[in-house]
Write an enzyme that holds these catalytic residues in place. Structure first.
Site, PDB file in Angstrom:
ATOM      1  N   ARG A  58      68.514  62.778  12.225  1.00  0.00           N
ATOM      2  CA  ARG A  58      69.101  63.538  13.325  1.00  0.00           C
ATOM      3  C   ARG A  58      70.586  63.275  13.520  1.00  0.00           C
ATOM      4  NH1 ARG A  58      64.046  63.210  15.383  1.00  0.00           N
ATOM      5  NH2 ARG A  58      64.260  61.092  14.637  1.00  0.00           N
ATOM      6  N   HIS A 136      74.670  53.147  21.183  1.00  0.00           N
ATOM      7  CA  HIS A 136      74.495  54.427  20.490  1.00  0.00           C
ATOM      8  C   HIS A 136      75.044  55.487  21.451  1.00  0.00           C
ATOM      9  CE1 HIS A 136      73.015  57.527  18.015  1.00  0.00           C
ATOM     10  NE2 HIS A 136      71.757  57.182  17.882  1.00  0.00           N
TER      11      HIS A 136
HETATM   12  N1  ASP Z   1      67.392  57.287  16.571  1.00  0.00           N
HETATM   13  C1  ASP Z   1      67.681  56.265  17.541  1.00  0.00           C
HETATM   14  C2  ASP Z   1      68.590  55.194  16.964  1.00  0.00           C
HETATM   15  O1  ASP Z   1      69.083  55.334  15.877  1.00  0.00           O
HETATM   16  C3  ASP Z   1      66.460  55.709  18.151  1.00  0.00           C
HETATM   17  C4  ASP Z   1      65.517  54.984  17.245  1.00  0.00           C
HETATM   18  O2  ASP Z   1      65.812  54.753  16.076  1.00  0.00           O
HETATM   19  O3  ASP Z   1      64.466  54.601  17.747  1.00  0.00           O
HETATM   20  O4  ASP Z   1      68.835  54.208  17.617  1.00  0.00           O
END
Ligand code: ASP
Length: 311
Positions: A58, A136
């Protein structure tokens, strides 16, 4: 007010006003994303390198789309294809990339603070796409944009954040950002996954049970168990975790009737969230992904000085 920072390393470094500026620009960017031709010349001639030392679907795609919609040239480098595999240090990798004169490096790295280290040593902008268990910022900004869109405000919202808070950079950035704009945060998770001194990040209430955190909540944010960061097992079994801290339809009944359910992805269906909730009418999980592109366009625009190109 203009945006004064060269880099965006975390929401801890930004004021409430700067957060609103990024959100307001993101709202304008959404209009571009709804056009038939989704492209403006704003960052024409700029080079953006996406440097990902950790897996991502994503976030990397979203930053790439954001850069392309602003007409920047983008290059993707991921750890599995880079010389890091051959033993190169972060400094050397960065120095080599810098020799190619990028304007912005969007980086994800498993070491908390890797971005701060780099940002001090290079003149181009560094945008944090996730550093270890630290921050993040683009995720928290897209979460805030999605909440504001739904409720028309952030101040006073009751936000429950549930799960592995200790290892979650998503939780940390949301706590920093949301408390700055007056939202009320309630945290719940196994005691082994609630960091000591979490109150130092912002005014939060630590709850003993998920029920307490959900009570009357406007927003419920479920987190993924960060097994890759835990080092050792912090819970007996996933089944037990799910029993005490998993979100299902019954528990959701404790929250406000128009509660928003959020999850940063990737989801572990049946562990932290049941499928009927993840796909149900209160779920905003796909809106979060949609808003991610606009938020990242805003971030890239502001670190570039927020100027339009001269003809
Ligand atoms: N995609 C988010 C992150 O990179 C959440 C996760 O990995 O759980 O932190």
């Amino acid at each position: 007010m203009g945006f004064k920072h060269k880099d965006i390393l975390g929401l801890q470094d930004l004021s409430g006003e700067e957060i609103y500026l990024l959100l307001n620009t993101a709202e304008n960017m959404k209009e571009i994303n709804s056009r038939e031709i989704k492209k403006v010349p704003t960052l024409r001639g700029k080079t953006i390198v996406n440097l990902f030392f950790e897996p991502s679907t994503r976030t990397r795609t979203s930053f790439e789309l954001a850069a392309k919609r602003l007409s920047a040239d983008t290059i993707n480098i991921s750890a599995s294809t880079s010389a890091v595999q051959k033993g190169e240090t972060l400094s050397d990798t960065a120095r080599n990339i810098l020799a190619m004169k990028p304007d912005i490096i969007v980086m994800r790295h498993s070491i908390s603070g890797a971005h701060h280290y780099l940002a001090k040593r290079v003149s181009c902008s560094i945008v944090n796409a996730g550093d270890g268990a630290h921050e993040h910022p683009s995720q928290a900004l897209l979460d805030m944009l999605t909440m504001r869109e739904r409720f028309g405000r952030l101040a006073g919202l009751k936000v429950a954040i549930v799960g592995d808070i200790t290892h979650s950079r998503v939780a940390r950035s949301n706590i920093c950002g949301l408390t700055k704009v007056g939202a009320k945060i309630y945290l719940a998770g196994p005691p082994t996954m609630i960091p000591q001194g979490v109150e130092r990040l912002g005014a939060v209430t630590v709850c003993k049970t998920i029920q307490e955190a959900l009570d009357g909540a406007d927003v419920v944010m479920m987190l993924r168990i960060q097994l890759e960061r835990q080092g050792k097992t912090l819970m007996p079994t996933l089944r037990e975790y799910s029993r005490y801290f998993g979100l299902n339809r019954d528990l959701l009944g404790l929250a406000s009737p128009d509660v928003m359910v959020m999850h940063p992805g990737p989801m572990n269906r049946g562990v932290e969230i049941s499928s009927d909730v993840a796909d149900g009418p209160n779920s905003y999980i796909l809106q979060q992904v949609e808003n991610g592109v606009a938020v990242r366009m805003s971030m890239l625009y502001h670190v570039s000085g927020g100027e339009l190109p001269t003809e």
